[in-house]
Design a protein around this motif. Structure first.
Motif, short mmCIF file in Angstrom:
data_model
loop_
_atom_site.label_atom_id
_atom_site.label_comp_id
_atom_site.label_asym_id
_atom_site.label_seq_id
_atom_site.Cartn_x
_atom_site.Cartn_y
_atom_site.Cartn_z
N GLY A 174 0.21 -1.59 -0.61
CA GLY A 174 -0.06 0.50 -0.09
C GLY A 174 0.08 1.03 -0.08
O GLY A 174 0.33 2.12 0.01
N ALA A 175 2.06 1.45 -0.26
CA ALA A 175 3.04 2.19 -0.25
C ALA A 175 3.04 2.92 -1.51
O ALA A 175 3.33 1.96 -2.43
CB ALA A 175 4.33 2.20 0.20
N ASP A 176 2.87 4.50 -1.61
CA ASP A 176 3.55 4.64 -2.95
C ASP A 176 4.87 5.04 -3.07
O ASP A 176 4.65 5.43 -4.26
CB ASP A 176 2.96 6.34 -2.77
CG ASP A 176 1.23 6.27 -2.90
OD1 ASP A 176 0.81 5.40 -3.50
OD2 ASP A 176 0.97 6.49 -1.34
N ALA A 177 5.42 5.23 -2.05
CA ALA A 177 7.14 5.58 -2.19
C ALA A 177 7.29 5.03 -1.02
O ALA A 177 6.97 5.14 0.74
CB ALA A 177 7.64 6.82 -2.49
N VAL A 178 9.04 5.12 -0.47
CA VAL A 178 9.59 5.00 0.49
C VAL A 178 10.79 5.54 0.99
O VAL A 178 11.08 6.23 0.02
CB VAL A 178 10.09 3.49 0.84
CG1 VAL A 178 9.42 2.37 1.10
CG2 VAL A 178 11.20 3.45 -0.45
N LEU A 179 10.88 6.11 2.48
CA LEU A 179 11.77 7.01 2.70
C LEU A 179 13.11 6.40 3.14
O LEU A 179 12.98 4.29 4.42
CB LEU A 179 11.73 8.28 3.20
CG LEU A 179 10.31 9.01 3.54
CD1 LEU A 179 9.88 9.29 4.79
CD2 LEU A 179 10.34 9.44 1.82
N VAL A 180 14.91 6.43 2.84
CA VAL A 180 15.80 5.10 4.09
C VAL A 180 16.79 6.75 4.22
O VAL A 180 16.95 7.44 3.87
CB VAL A 180 16.31 4.15 2.89
CG1 VAL A 180 15.50 3.46 1.51
CG2 VAL A 180 17.14 5.95 0.92
N GLY A 181 16.81 6.48 5.19
CA GLY A 181 17.24 6.75 6.13
C GLY A 181 18.96 6.22 6.24
O GLY A 181 19.74 6.86 6.14
#
Length: 406
Positions: A334-341
């Protein structure tokens, strides 16, 4: 030494092939007290671990003979076009990892066609980052009091930022015992052992002394230790607010005329309330396990939040991404995109902007390979038919198992 286009301190190990390779290399490039900040979390690190193991709770379900030889990874996040559904997450005090850390992320992201979410606690100011950027990026706000938030929002808008990510999961700072054990505090506690460890990392120490980029330049002017301590004090005293509430979100919605996202949402009802107030998206996140230990892993919380939002706003995921297949699972759920830290911090610690670029390139290649093996051409085609909870079997599988055991 240079190998494969990067400044490796560990040439004998060869080029890193994965994010975990970068993690191991990064752990050797900075002192232990800095590594405790990069890699640590709250209390017993249960949520830190849970963010990773949650991806093991899902299997991918491939289709064969799909006939795709090209892939479309492009999308838009917060109105910004990106070449793949991966942006860099806001991470504070990047200068502790490498003096140029914030600019490293900007340069690398632009070279691979994606964008950064720049932290309030960046070690380069909003204006400096905007001047260095060739594209538009997003700004992450620790809201704090209305007066402080208003100043930062005006500065961000004047610098050209049009997408605002408001972090809402820090009513107080989490209990980060690992950092405290290694002397990371205000002020830091330096012992003979810790000073010896710093001496074992001469390149890191030289950069700190020469560039003095270790504080939050949006929070206190100047460089060096004094300014760094002042910026940390400003963050903890004025930006961490236990009284922050939904009226504050409504005020920010009224006063920010670009895209507005709430970062740190884990409950479906909170996501619905945010959307009802007019936010453009939510980031399903537990702050990388650095706040409430034992909080639900981000990926575990994602499906219910995505179902509750039901396409009315974008849903992003933050926390635990280490493989391209992790990105695929998040999109399918269900995510449209992800963030990576943390992966980007590993890259900058090892090789600056080239390291971050390589980290993002590894993720892109793994996503493309995963889509090929999954039989999917477009990331927008991913849905829950492409995943299955680990350890479960449908009725057809049970029937086949019964036949084969007779």
């Amino acid at each position: 030494m240079r190998a494969f286009g990067f400044d490796w301190q560990w040439r004998s190990s060869g080029e890193p092939l994965s994010i975990d390779d970068y993690r191991r290399a990064a752990s050797r490039t900075v002192p232990r007290m800095v590594w405790s900040y990069i890699e640590g979390g709250a209390d017993d690190l249960r949520t830190v671990a849970g963010n990773r193991t949650a991806f093991d709770d899902w299997w991918l379900v491939p289709s064969v003979l799909a006939g795709h030889d090209t892939h479309d990874l492009s999308t838009r996040v917060a109105g910004l076009p990106v070449s793949m559904p991966v942006l860099t997450a806001p991470t504070g005090f990047n200068g502790l990892t490498r003096w140029s850390g914030d600019l490293d992320a900007i340069r690398a992201a632009e070279r691979v066609g994606t964008r950064c979410v720049v932290s309030t606690a960046a070690t380069w100011s909003l204006e400096e980052i905007a001047d260095a950027a060739g594209e538009q990026h997003a700004f992450q706000l620790y809201p704090g009091s209305e007066g402080v938030a208003a100043v930062l929002m005006r500065r961000a808008w004047a610098a050209g930022f049009r997408s605002l990510f408001v972090t809402v999961d820090v009513p107080t700072v989490g209990n980060r015992e690992g950092e405290r054990r290694e002397g990371m505090g205000v002020p830091p506690v330096l012992t003979p052992r810790r000073l010896l460890d710093v001496a074992r990392h001469p390149r890191w120490a030289y950069d700190v002394v020469r560039h003095r980029r270790i504080g939050g330049r949006n929070l206190a002017s100047g460089n060096g230790v004094t300014a760094a301590l002042a910026s940390i004090e400003v963050q903890e005293r004025h930006l961490v607010q236990s009284r922050l509430n939904w009226d504050d979100v409504a005020w920010m919605r009224d006063n920010w005329h670009g895209s507005l996202y709430l970062k740190g949402v884990l409950r479906p009802d909170d996501a619905v309330r945010a959307v009802d107030l007019g936010v453009d998206g939510v980031v399903v996140s537990n702050h990388g396990g650095r706040q409430l230990d034992g909080a639900i892993p981000s990926l575990t919380a994602l499906p219910a939040v995505a179902d509750a939002v039901a396409g009315r706003a974008q849903v992003l995921l933050d926390g635990g991404i280490r493989r391209g297949t992790d990105v695929i699972k998040a999109l399918a759920l269900g995510a449209d995109a992800v963030l990576v830290g943390r992966p980007c911090l590993y890259g900058t610690a090892v090789a600056g902007d080239r390291g971050v670029e390589h980290v993002l390139t590894i993720l892109r290649q793994e996503i493309e390979r995963g889509l090929t093996l999954l039989g999917v051409r477009d990331v927008r085609d991913l849905d829950r038919t492409h995943v299955r909870p680990a350890g479960t079997r449908d009725q057809n599988e049970i029937s086949i198992a019964a036949i084969t055991t007779q």
